[in-house]
Motif scaffolding. Structure first.
Motif, PDB file in Angstrom:
ATOM      1  N   GLN A 152       0.861  -1.184   0.000  1.00  0.00           N
ATOM      2  CA  GLN A 152       0.000   0.000   0.000  1.00  0.00           C
ATOM      3  C   GLN A 152       0.892   1.228   0.000  1.00  0.00           C
ATOM      4  O   GLN A 152       1.875   1.289   0.751  1.00  0.00           O
ATOM      5  CB  GLN A 152      -0.905   0.016   1.236  1.00  0.00           C
ATOM      6  N   LEU A 153       0.531   2.198  -0.837  1.00  0.00           N
ATOM      7  CA  LEU A 153       1.339   3.411  -1.006  1.00  0.00           C
ATOM      8  C   LEU A 153       0.478   4.639  -0.749  1.00  0.00           C
ATOM      9  O   LEU A 153      -0.632   4.740  -1.293  1.00  0.00           O
ATOM     10  CB  LEU A 153       1.912   3.469  -2.424  1.00  0.00           C
TER      11      LEU A 153
ATOM     12  N   ARG B 172       8.461  18.981  -1.801  1.00  0.00           N
ATOM     13  CA  ARG B 172       8.954  17.630  -1.583  1.00  0.00           C
ATOM     14  C   ARG B 172       7.763  16.699  -1.410  1.00  0.00           C
ATOM     15  O   ARG B 172       6.957  16.874  -0.490  1.00  0.00           O
ATOM     16  CB  ARG B 172       9.846  17.542  -0.343  1.00  0.00           C
ATOM     17  N   LEU B 173       7.657  15.735  -2.290  1.00  0.00           N
ATOM     18  CA  LEU B 173       6.625  14.708  -2.177  1.00  0.00           C
ATOM     19  C   LEU B 173       7.179  13.523  -1.395  1.00  0.00           C
ATOM     20  O   LEU B 173       8.349  13.178  -1.514  1.00  0.00           O
ATOM     21  CB  LEU B 173       6.178  14.241  -3.560  1.00  0.00           C
ATOM     22  N   SER B 174       6.299  12.916  -0.620  1.00  0.00           N
ATOM     23  CA  SER B 174       6.658  11.717   0.133  1.00  0.00           C
ATOM     24  C   SER B 174       5.697  10.598  -0.213  1.00  0.00           C
ATOM     25  O   SER B 174       4.532  10.839  -0.536  1.00  0.00           O
ATOM     26  CB  SER B 174       6.593  11.984   1.642  1.00  0.00           C
ATOM     27  N   CYS B 175       6.185   9.390  -0.130  1.00  0.00           N
ATOM     28  CA  CYS B 175       5.344   8.209  -0.368  1.00  0.00           C
ATOM     29  C   CYS B 175       5.743   7.157   0.659  1.00  0.00           C
ATOM     30  O   CYS B 175       6.873   6.674   0.649  1.00  0.00           O
ATOM     31  CB  CYS B 175       5.546   7.694  -1.776  1.00  0.00           C
ATOM     32  N   VAL B 176       4.806   6.845   1.536  1.00  0.00           N
ATOM     33  CA  VAL B 176       5.044   5.848   2.577  1.00  0.00           C
ATOM     34  C   VAL B 176       4.441   4.527   2.138  1.00  0.00           C
ATOM     35  O   VAL B 176       3.277   4.475   1.713  1.00  0.00           O
ATOM     36  CB  VAL B 176       4.442   6.288   3.909  1.00  0.00           C
ATOM     37  N   ALA B 177       5.223   3.470   2.255  1.00  0.00           N
ATOM     38  CA  ALA B 177       4.783   2.146   1.840  1.00  0.00           C
ATOM     39  C   ALA B 177       4.522   1.257   3.046  1.00  0.00           C
ATOM     40  O   ALA B 177       5.201   1.358   4.068  1.00  0.00           O
ATOM     41  CB  ALA B 177       5.832   1.494   0.951  1.00  0.00           C
TER      42      ALA B 177
ATOM     43  N   TYR C 111       2.202  -1.873  -8.013  1.00  0.00           N
ATOM     44  CA  TYR C 111       1.454  -1.179  -6.969  1.00  0.00           C
ATOM     45  C   TYR C 111       1.529   0.333  -7.181  1.00  0.00           C
ATOM     46  O   TYR C 111       2.603   0.869  -7.494  1.00  0.00           O
ATOM     47  CB  TYR C 111       2.008  -1.544  -5.587  1.00  0.00           C
ATOM     48  N   TRP C 112       0.386   0.994  -6.969  1.00  0.00           N
ATOM     49  CA  TRP C 112       0.295   2.429  -7.221  1.00  0.00           C
ATOM     50  C   TRP C 112      -0.429   3.116  -6.074  1.00  0.00           C
ATOM     51  O   TRP C 112      -1.365   2.553  -5.485  1.00  0.00           O
ATOM     52  CB  TRP C 112      -0.483   2.683  -8.514  1.00  0.00           C
ATOM     53  N   GLY C 113      -0.002   4.347  -5.790  1.00  0.00           N
ATOM     54  CA  GLY C 113      -0.712   5.150  -4.822  1.00  0.00           C
ATOM     55  C   GLY C 113      -1.878   5.872  -5.477  1.00  0.00           C
ATOM     56  O   GLY C 113      -2.117   5.730  -6.682  1.00  0.00           O
ATOM     57  N   GLN C 114      -2.594   6.656  -4.673  1.00  0.00           N
ATOM     58  CA  GLN C 114      -3.776   7.375  -5.156  1.00  0.00           C
ATOM     59  C   GLN C 114      -3.419   8.697  -5.821  1.00  0.00           C
ATOM     60  O   GLN C 114      -4.254   9.279  -6.512  1.00  0.00           O
ATOM     61  CB  GLN C 114      -4.734   7.624  -3.997  1.00  0.00           C
ATOM     62  N   GLY C 115      -2.216   9.170  -5.602  1.00  0.00           N
ATOM     63  CA  GLY C 115      -1.785  10.397  -6.242  1.00  0.00           C
ATOM     64  C   GLY C 115      -1.913  11.614  -5.351  1.00  0.00           C
ATOM     65  O   GLY C 115      -2.737  11.647  -4.430  1.00  0.00           O
TER      66      GLY C 115
END
Length: 122
Positions: free
Chosen positions: A3-4, A19-24, A111-115
């Motif tokens: 999950q992202l 700065r964008l962040s993406c937590v997995a 796997y992809w996040g929602q954006g």
């Protein structure tokens, strides 16, 4: 399963930074290559940047090279996209992606996040 969740988008003036962040969560983060893609209104989704599992090898689209930097913190299960010298044409929804293959095409990511929306005003 992975999950992202992306965060850090917003409205910024041209020349500014974000700065964008993406937590997995889910499968071991360090076993996946990570990428950032974006989709502007009326356009197809396009590759922005990617990082191999260790983060030492990175790839960039020509349009963002020397302005954007991808980095990952495997201890925090997080990948970042540092965006500098933003331009109005960088306006898009930015997506985080994870996959065993990685690279610069969608096919490398399962796997992809929602954006998260990034809007750059002129």
């Amino acid at each position: 399963q992975v999950q992202l969740v992306e965060s850090g988008g917003g409205l910024v003036q041209a020349g500014g930074s974000l700065r964008l962040s993406c937590v997995a969560s889910g499968r071991t983060f360090s076993s996946n290559a990570m990428g950032w893609f974006r989709q502007a209104p009326g356009k197809e989704r396009e590759f922005v940047a990617a990082a191999r599992r260790s983060g030492r090898i990175t790839y960039y689209a020509n349009s963002v090279k020397d302005r954007f930097t991808i980095s990952r913190d495997n201890g925090k299960d997080t990948v970042y996209l540092h965006m500098n010298s933003l331009k109005p044409e960088d306006t898009a929804v930015y997506y985080c992606a994870a996959g065993s293959t990685g690279g610069s095409t969608d096919y490398g990511y399962a796997y992809w996040g929602q954006g998260t929306q990034v809007t750059v005003s002129s």
